[in-house]
Design a protein around this motif. Structure first.
Motif, PDB file in Angstrom:
ATOM      1  N   ILE A  65      -2.260   4.993   3.045  1.00 22.15           N
ATOM      2  CA  ILE A  65      -1.295   5.025   1.941  1.00 22.15           C
ATOM      3  C   ILE A  65      -0.474   6.310   1.994  1.00 22.15           C
ATOM      4  O   ILE A  65       0.750   6.303   1.825  1.00 22.15           O
ATOM      5  N   GLY A  66      -1.156   7.432   2.277  1.00 21.52           N
ATOM      6  CA  GLY A  66      -0.441   8.712   2.414  1.00 21.52           C
ATOM      7  C   GLY A  66       0.592   8.644   3.524  1.00 21.52           C
ATOM      8  O   GLY A  66       1.752   9.035   3.352  1.00 21.52           O
ATOM      9  N   ALA A  67       0.172   8.101   4.675  1.00 25.49           N
ATOM     10  CA  ALA A  67       1.071   8.035   5.830  1.00 25.49           C
ATOM     11  C   ALA A  67       2.265   7.132   5.535  1.00 25.49           C
ATOM     12  O   ALA A  67       3.418   7.476   5.814  1.00 25.49           O
ATOM     13  N   TYR A  68       2.006   5.960   4.947  1.00 26.06           N
ATOM     14  CA  TYR A  68       3.087   5.014   4.689  1.00 26.06           C
ATOM     15  C   TYR A  68       3.997   5.453   3.541  1.00 26.06           C
ATOM     16  O   TYR A  68       5.184   5.140   3.537  1.00 26.06           O
ATOM     17  N   THR A  69       3.451   6.185   2.579  1.00 23.61           N
ATOM     18  CA  THR A  69       4.329   6.731   1.537  1.00 23.61           C
ATOM     19  C   THR A  69       5.353   7.649   2.192  1.00 23.61           C
ATOM     20  O   THR A  69       6.556   7.591   1.903  1.00 23.61           O
ATOM     21  N   ALA A  70       4.850   8.494   3.103  1.00 21.50           N
ATOM     22  CA  ALA A  70       5.758   9.402   3.799  1.00 21.50           C
ATOM     23  C   ALA A  70       6.777   8.606   4.621  1.00 21.50           C
ATOM     24  O   ALA A  70       7.989   8.845   4.526  1.00 21.50           O
ATOM     25  N   GLY A  71       6.284   7.646   5.393  1.00 19.49           N
ATOM     26  CA  GLY A  71       7.165   6.867   6.267  1.00 19.49           C
ATOM     27  C   GLY A  71       8.237   6.117   5.493  1.00 19.49           C
ATOM     28  O   GLY A  71       9.428   6.188   5.818  1.00 19.49           O
ATOM     29  N   VAL A  72       7.790   5.429   4.444  1.00 26.51           N
ATOM     30  CA  VAL A  72       8.727   4.608   3.670  1.00 26.51           C
ATOM     31  C   VAL A  72       9.736   5.499   2.938  1.00 26.51           C
ATOM     32  O   VAL A  72      10.942   5.220   2.937  1.00 26.51           O
ATOM     33  N   LEU A  73       9.257   6.579   2.339  1.00 25.19           N
ATOM     34  CA  LEU A  73      10.177   7.464   1.609  1.00 25.19           C
ATOM     35  C   LEU A  73      11.217   8.064   2.547  1.00 25.19           C
ATOM     36  O   LEU A  73      12.378   8.239   2.180  1.00 25.19           O
ATOM     37  N   PHE A  74      10.796   8.341   3.771  1.00 25.13           N
ATOM     38  CA  PHE A  74      11.760   8.918   4.710  1.00 25.13           C
ATOM     39  C   PHE A  74      12.768   7.869   5.172  1.00 25.13           C
ATOM     40  O   PHE A  74      13.977   8.079   5.112  1.00 25.13           O
ATOM     41  N   LEU A  75      12.246   6.709   5.598  1.00 28.32           N
ATOM     42  CA  LEU A  75      13.135   5.722   6.223  1.00 28.32           C
ATOM     43  C   LEU A  75      13.982   4.940   5.215  1.00 28.32           C
ATOM     44  O   LEU A  75      15.129   4.624   5.477  1.00 28.32           O
ATOM     45  N   PRO A  86       4.547  16.180  -1.791  1.00 32.39           N
ATOM     46  CA  PRO A  86       3.914  15.946  -3.107  1.00 32.39           C
ATOM     47  C   PRO A  86       3.892  14.466  -3.501  1.00 32.39           C
ATOM     48  O   PRO A  86       2.939  14.021  -4.142  1.00 32.39           O
ATOM     49  N   ALA A  87       4.906  13.703  -3.079  1.00 31.21           N
ATOM     50  CA  ALA A  87       4.925  12.278  -3.437  1.00 31.21           C
ATOM     51  C   ALA A  87       3.765  11.537  -2.765  1.00 31.21           C
ATOM     52  O   ALA A  87       3.108  10.700  -3.382  1.00 31.21           O
ATOM     53  N   SER A  88       3.502  11.859  -1.508  1.00 28.93           N
ATOM     54  CA  SER A  88       2.384  11.210  -0.810  1.00 28.93           C
ATOM     55  C   SER A  88       1.068  11.528  -1.514  1.00 28.93           C
ATOM     56  O   SER A  88       0.206  10.665  -1.677  1.00 28.93           O
ATOM     57  N   ILE A  89       0.930  12.801  -1.917  1.00 29.72           N
ATOM     58  CA  ILE A  89      -0.294  13.205  -2.622  1.00 29.72           C
ATOM     59  C   ILE A  89      -0.415  12.411  -3.924  1.00 29.72           C
ATOM     60  O   ILE A  89      -1.463  11.837  -4.224  1.00 29.72           O
ATOM     61  N   ALA A  90       0.675  12.341  -4.675  1.00 27.23           N
ATOM     62  CA  ALA A  90       0.634  11.702  -5.992  1.00 27.23           C
ATOM     63  C   ALA A  90       0.366  10.197  -5.880  1.00 27.23           C
ATOM     64  O   ALA A  90      -0.493   9.657  -6.584  1.00 27.23           O
ATOM     65  N   VAL A  91       1.087   9.531  -4.977  1.00 34.92           N
ATOM     66  CA  VAL A  91       0.911   8.076  -4.842  1.00 34.92           C
ATOM     67  C   VAL A  91      -0.526   7.761  -4.430  1.00 34.92           C
ATOM     68  O   VAL A  91      -1.185   6.879  -4.993  1.00 34.92           O
ATOM     69  N   THR A  92      -1.041   8.524  -3.462  1.00 39.66           N
ATOM     70  CA  THR A  92      -2.401   8.254  -2.988  1.00 39.66           C
ATOM     71  C   THR A  92      -3.422   8.548  -4.088  1.00 39.66           C
ATOM     72  O   THR A  92      -4.422   7.833  -4.220  1.00 39.66           O
ATOM     73  N   ALA A  93      -3.151   9.580  -4.883  1.00 40.33           N
ATOM     74  CA  ALA A  93      -4.069   9.914  -5.975  1.00 40.33           C
ATOM     75  C   ALA A  93      -4.187   8.749  -6.960  1.00 40.33           C
ATOM     76  O   ALA A  93      -5.274   8.458  -7.466  1.00 40.33           O
ATOM     77  N   LEU A 125      -2.277  -5.325   3.365  1.00 34.50           N
ATOM     78  CA  LEU A 125      -1.019  -5.173   2.629  1.00 34.50           C
ATOM     79  C   LEU A 125       0.029  -4.460   3.469  1.00 34.50           C
ATOM     80  O   LEU A 125       1.198  -4.868   3.508  1.00 34.50           O
ATOM     81  N   ILE A 126      -0.384  -3.391   4.156  1.00 30.66           N
ATOM     82  CA  ILE A 126       0.566  -2.654   4.995  1.00 30.66           C
ATOM     83  C   ILE A 126       1.133  -3.595   6.057  1.00 30.66           C
ATOM     84  O   ILE A 126       2.323  -3.602   6.356  1.00 30.66           O
ATOM     85  N   ASN A 127       0.243  -4.419   6.586  1.00 34.70           N
ATOM     86  CA  ASN A 127       0.640  -5.367   7.626  1.00 34.70           C
ATOM     87  C   ASN A 127       1.618  -6.423   7.109  1.00 34.70           C
ATOM     88  O   ASN A 127       2.559  -6.818   7.793  1.00 34.70           O
ATOM     89  N   GLU A 128       1.368  -6.886   5.875  1.00 34.24           N
ATOM     90  CA  GLU A 128       2.135  -8.019   5.356  1.00 34.24           C
ATOM     91  C   GLU A 128       3.439  -7.615   4.662  1.00 34.24           C
ATOM     92  O   GLU A 128       4.388  -8.389   4.617  1.00 34.24           O
ATOM     93  N   MET A 129       3.467  -6.416   4.098  1.00 32.06           N
ATOM     94  CA  MET A 129       4.664  -6.029   3.327  1.00 32.06           C
ATOM     95  C   MET A 129       5.753  -5.541   4.274  1.00 32.06           C
ATOM     96  O   MET A 129       6.189  -4.381   4.217  1.00 32.06           O
ATOM     97  N   THR A 130       6.207  -6.438   5.112  1.00 28.76           N
ATOM     98  CA  THR A 130       7.136  -6.047   6.174  1.00 28.76           C
ATOM     99  C   THR A 130       8.447  -5.468   5.655  1.00 28.76           C
ATOM    100  O   THR A 130       9.057  -4.641   6.317  1.00 28.76           O
ATOM    101  N   PHE A 131       8.864  -5.916   4.449  1.00 31.96           N
ATOM    102  CA  PHE A 131      10.147  -5.408   3.917  1.00 31.96           C
ATOM    103  C   PHE A 131      10.087  -3.894   3.699  1.00 31.96           C
ATOM    104  O   PHE A 131      11.103  -3.214   3.727  1.00 31.96           O
ATOM    105  N   LEU A 132       8.882  -3.359   3.505  1.00 37.86           N
ATOM    106  CA  LEU A 132       8.747  -1.913   3.340  1.00 37.86           C
ATOM    107  C   LEU A 132       8.241  -1.248   4.611  1.00 37.86           C
ATOM    108  O   LEU A 132       8.688  -0.174   4.999  1.00 37.86           O
ATOM    109  N   THR A 133       7.264  -1.898   5.237  1.00 35.17           N
ATOM    110  CA  THR A 133       6.477  -1.214   6.271  1.00 35.17           C
ATOM    111  C   THR A 133       6.786  -1.672   7.690  1.00 35.17           C
ATOM    112  O   THR A 133       6.209  -1.150   8.641  1.00 35.17           O
ATOM    113  N   GLU A 134       7.646  -2.683   7.835  1.00 33.70           N
ATOM    114  CA  GLU A 134       7.948  -3.260   9.151  1.00 33.70           C
ATOM    115  C   GLU A 134       6.716  -3.897   9.783  1.00 33.70           C
ATOM    116  O   GLU A 134       6.715  -4.197  10.983  1.00 33.70           O
ATOM    117  N   GLY A 135       5.641  -4.074   8.984  1.00 34.27           N
ATOM    118  CA  GLY A 135       4.442  -4.772   9.464  1.00 34.27           C
ATOM    119  C   GLY A 135       3.863  -4.189  10.723  1.00 34.27           C
ATOM    120  O   GLY A 135       3.865  -2.965  10.906  1.00 34.27           O
TER     121      GLY A 135
END
Ligand code: ADP
Ligand code: MG
Length: 642
Positions: A65-75, A86-93, A125-135
Motif C-alpha cells: 500500500i505504501g509503495a502503490y500510494t507513492a506510485g499512484v500519487l506520482f503518476l 507523508p501521504a504514503s505514511i498516512a494512507v498506510t496508517a 486489489l492491486i492486481n485488479e484495480m488496473t485503472f489506478l495500478t496498471e495491474g
C-alpha cells in the motif's frame, strides 16, 4: 538515551552513509539500501509482534500500500516527493487501523490467518484495480526530484539513510514512552492493562496504526528505490520473511530489526554463491566452536547445551564443501537455518547475545536505583476524598455462569475510608464479585454505583480511570517489564502528551515523564521494593510480586482499592509488613475491600466484614460479631480458620 548507544548509533550511521563513497558498485549500494528500507518496516512490525505480542502476516500488504500510494500519487497526480512521503505514511496508517480490527477479536493462529488474508486481498486489489495500478503490468517511477534537484542512486541512498536514522529516533522515543509501555503491557497481561486504565482496545489499534505508518514509509522508499513496482512483490512469502526477520534478529530490539533485515536480504544471495556459502559456513563453525569453548570455560553454559549448535554448524560447513552445486539445496538449507534459529535462539540473535552479556553483569544490575524519594513535589499517594458516605453501593447483584449463580442477590455498601473485609470459603464468589466491580464481567442483574455513577456495562479501563484499582488473586504483572515500568503503567493516566509530543520529545512530555518516574520510584519505596526497581517483574519472588501489584494499583490514584488475597503465599514477616501497608493506604483516605483467608489479619484490620457462601451474603458486621456468628462458623470458620 544511554550515551554509549548514541555514540554507537552515530558511528553506525556515519559508516552507513560512507558506503557509496567506498564502493561505486550500484549493486552493493542498492543491496544496503534495501536492507535499510526493510529495517524501517521491521521497526514497525516489531511494535506489533515484539511489544504487543500480536502476530501480523499482513505487513507485506501494508508495504504494498505504501509503495502503490507513492506510485499512484506520482503518476496520476504528479505529486512532489515531500507530499508523497507523508501521504504514503498516512494512507498506510489508515489501512493499519483496518488490520487491527481482527486483532481485537481473535489472537494466535486465527489472527495469523486473518492478517494473511488481509495481505492476499491487498495483493489481489492491486492486481485488479488496473485503472489506478496498471495491474500486473506494474508502475515505473523515476527517482524523486526536490526543488529542481534530481536524486540519483547515490544521493537517494542518503535520503534512505537519513530516514532510517529518523525512524530509529522516533521508534526509540515512542517505545520508551508511556505509549511503548502501554504496548508492552498488552503482551504482559491484557486484563491488568485494562484494569490499570490502559485500554487494550485503544492501544492495540494504536500499535497497528504506528506500525503501518512505518510500513508505508518503507513501501514508499522501496518504490523509488526499485523504480518499478508490481503486485507480485507483496506476496505471502515476503510477509513470512518479515515475520522471520523480527524473530531471528530478536524482538523488542532495533539492532535485532536491522540484523533481521540484513539476514533476509543477504541470506538468499549467499545461498546463490557456493564459494561464499562455504566461506561463511566455515567462519560460522569456527566462531561457534570458539564461543562454546569460552562459554563452557567461563561456566556461562554447559557442554551439553552447546553440543548441538557446534555439531550443527560444523556439519553445515562439511556439507558446504561436499556440495557441488547449491541450486538444488537452497530452500532446504534456508529452511534448516530458520528452524535452527527459531528452535535454539527463541529470543533471536540479539536476545541470545543479551543473555550472555547479562550473565556477566549480574549483581551490578541493581546498583543504579534511585533512592531520592523526598525530592519531589507530588505526594506519592494522593489522598482520597473524605466524608462518611458510601463509596460503592451494590444492590441485588446476580452473576450467572450458565446454571451456576456465582453471586446471588448480593447487596454491598462500602463506607468511605474503611477497610471492608470480604471472606468466605473457596468458590463462594469473592473474586467474581471483584471482577464484576471492575467491569471484567457484566452482572446478569442488579445495580452497582461507584461515586454515584453506575459501573454496569462500562469497560474495565473506564472504571479504573474513574477510581477503582485492584490486584489479582493470581498475580497479573507485566512480566518482561521492570518493577519500575510496571508501576509506570499504572501512572499512564497522568500523561497527556500524544504521539507528536513523544516523537519530538517536547517539554510537556519530558515534564510528565520526569514526575511519573519520580512517583513510580516513590511508590516502589512505599511497598519496600526500591532496591528491585530495575528487576524484571517475572524474576521477583512471589511475595514481592504481590507488593508490586499493590504499588501499581496505587499509581492509579484510586478512591477504592480492591485486594484479592494479597497475603496468599507471603511469609509471616511479609504479612506483618503488608498489614502496615494496608493501614497506611487507608490512612490516606483510600477505601479498601480486602479478600483474605488469614483470619487474624482480617479481624485486626477490617472495619466491617461481609461473608459470602455459595454466592450469597450470609453475614455482615463488625469483625468480632461476624466471628461469633453461628452461620459463619458453620460455613467457613469452623473448617478453615487459621
Ligand atoms: P472465590 O474467589 O470466592 O474462591 P470465585 O469467585 O473465583 O470464588 O468463584 C465462584 C464460582 O464461580 C466458582 O464456582 C467458580 O468456578 C465460578 N466461576 C468463576 N468465574 C467463572 C467463569 N468465568 N465461568 C464459569 N464459572 C466461573
Ligand atoms: Mg478467589
Amino acid at each position: 538515551m544511554n550515551r554509549n548507544y548514541v555514540f554507537a548509533s552515530v558511528i553506525g550511521f556515519a559508516l552507513l552513509a560512507l558506503v557509496p563513497v567506498f564502493t561505486h558498485n550500484p549493486y552493493y549500494i542498492h543491496l544496503v539500501e534495501t536492507i535499510m528500507i526493510y529495517a524501517i518496516l521491521l521497526f514497525g512490525l516489531d511494535i506489533v509482534v515484539g511489544y504487543t505480542g500480536q502476530v501480523s502476516l499482513g505487513h507485506a500488504g501494508l508495504f504494498g500500500i505504501g509503495a502503490y500510494t507513492a506510485g499512484v500519487l506520482f503518476l496520476k497526480v504528479g505529486a512532489p516527493f515531500w507530499v508523497i512521503v507523508p501521504a504514503s505514511i498516512a494512507v498506510t496508517a489508515v489501512f493499519g487501523a483496518l488490520l487491527a480490527l481482527p486483532a481485537l477479536r481473535v489472537s494466535g493462529p486465527y489472527l495469523a490467518m486473518v492478517t494473511m488474508a488481509f495481505g492476499t486481498i491487498i495483493q489481489i486489489l492491486i492486481n485488479e484495480m488496473t485503472f489506478l495500478t496498471e495491474g500486473p503490468m506494474g508502475l515505473k517511477i523515476p527517482k524523486p526530484a526536490v526543488a529542481g534537484y534530481k536524486f540519483d542512486e547515490q544521493s537517494f541512498y542518503w535520503v534512505v539513510t537519513a530516514l532510517l536514522a529518523l525512524s530509529l529516533l522516533v521508534v526509540h522515543r515512542v517505545l520508551r514512552s508511556q505509549l511503548g509501555r502501554a504496548f508492552e503491557a498488552l503482551r504482559g497481561s491484557p486484563v491488568a492493562s485494562d484494569c490499570m486504565g490502559v485500554s487494550v482496545y485503544k492501544y492495540k489499534v494504536y500499535a497497528f496504526v504506528i506500525s503501518a505508518g512505518f510500513a508505508g514509509l518503507a513501501g514508499c522508499l522501496y518504490a523509488y528505490s526499485e523504480q518499478y513496482i508490481s503486485p507480485n512483490t507483496y506476496n505471502n512469502e515476503l510477509t513470512v520473511m518479515f515475520l522471520l526477520a523480527v524473530i531471528m534478529g530478536g524482538r523488542k530490539s532495533r539492532i535485532g530489526s536491522m540484523l533481521g533485515a540484513t539476514i533476509i536480504v543477504l541470506l538468499p544471495k549467499l545461498l546463490d554463491d557456493l564459494e561464499m556459502f562455504r566461506m561463511v559456513a566455515s567462519v560460522l563453525a569456527v566462531l561457534m566452536l570458539i564461543g562454546a569453548i569460552i562459554g563452557v570455560a567461563r561456566k556461562m553454559t554447559t557442554a551439553q547445551t552447546m553440543a548441538v549448535p557446534v555439531v550443527g554448524t560444523a556439519a553445515l560447513a562439511v556439507f558446504a564443501f561436499w556440495l557441488d552445486s547449491i541450486t538444488d539445496w537452497r530452500l532446504s538449507i534456508f529452511g534448516l537455518m530458520i528452524l535452527f534459529v527459531v528452535y535454539y535462539l527463541q529470543d533471536g540473535i540479539v536476545g541470545f547475545v543479551r543473555s550472555l552479556l547479562s550473565h556477566r553483569s549480574r549483581g551490578a544490575k541493581t546498583a543504579h536505583v534511585a533512592h531520592a524519594v523526598d525530592s519531589h513535589v507530588d505526594p506519592i499517594i494522593r489522598a482520597a476524598k473524605n466524608g462518611g458516605d458510601d463509596v460503592l453501593v451494590a444492590k441485588e447483584v446476580l452473576m450467572q455462569f450458565g446454571g451456576l449463580k456465582a453471586i446471588n442477590q448480593v447487596d454491598l455498601r462500602i463506607k468511605r475510608g474503611t477497610i471492608h473485609g470480604l471472606i468466605g470459603p473457596n468458590g463462594s464468589g469473592k473474586s467474581t464479585m471483584m471482577n464484576v466491580l471492575t467491569g471484567i464481567y457484566v452482572p446478569t442483574a442488579g445495580s452497582i454505583e461507584f461515586e454515584g455513577r453506575s459501573v454496569v456495562g462500562r469497560t474495565s479501563s473506564d472504571i479504573a480511570l474513574s477510581g477503582i484499582a485492584r490486584t489479582f488473586q493470581n498475580v497479573q504483572l507485566f512480566g518482561e517489564m521492570t518493577a519500575l515500568q510496571n508501576v509506570q503503567v499504572g501512572l499512564h493516566h497522568t500523561f497527556h502528551s500524544n504521539f507528536v509530543d513523544v516523537a519530538l520529545n517536547t517539554s510537556r512530555y519530558a515534564q510528565e515523564d520526569k514526575s511519573a518516574t519520580a512517583r513510580a520510584e516513590g511508590l516502589l519505596a512505599f511497598v519496600g521494593l526500591a532496591d528491585l526497581a530495575e528487576e524484571q517483574a517475572r524474576n521477583l519472588p512471589y511475595g514481592k510480586q504481590r507488593l508490586l501489584e499493590i504499588a501499581r494499583a496505587l499509581a492509579l490514584d484510586p478512591q477504592l482499592l480492591l485486594l484479592d488475597e494479597p497475603a496468599a503465599g507471603l511469609t509471616a514477616p511479609d504479612i506483618k509488613e503488608l498489614v502496615l501497608i494496608i493501614r497506611k493506604i487507608r490512612d490516606h483516605g483510600i477505601t479498601v475491600i480486602l479478600i483474605e483467608h488469614h483470619m487474624d489479619m482480617v479481624m485486626s484490620i477490617c472495619d466491617t466484614v461481609s461473608v459470602l457462601d455459595f454466592g450469597q451474603k450470609i453475614a455482615e458486621g463488625q469483625p468480632a460479631d461476624v466471628q461469633a456468628n453461628e452461620k459463619v462458623i458453620e460455613a467457613y470458620l469452623g473448617g478453615t480458620a487459621t
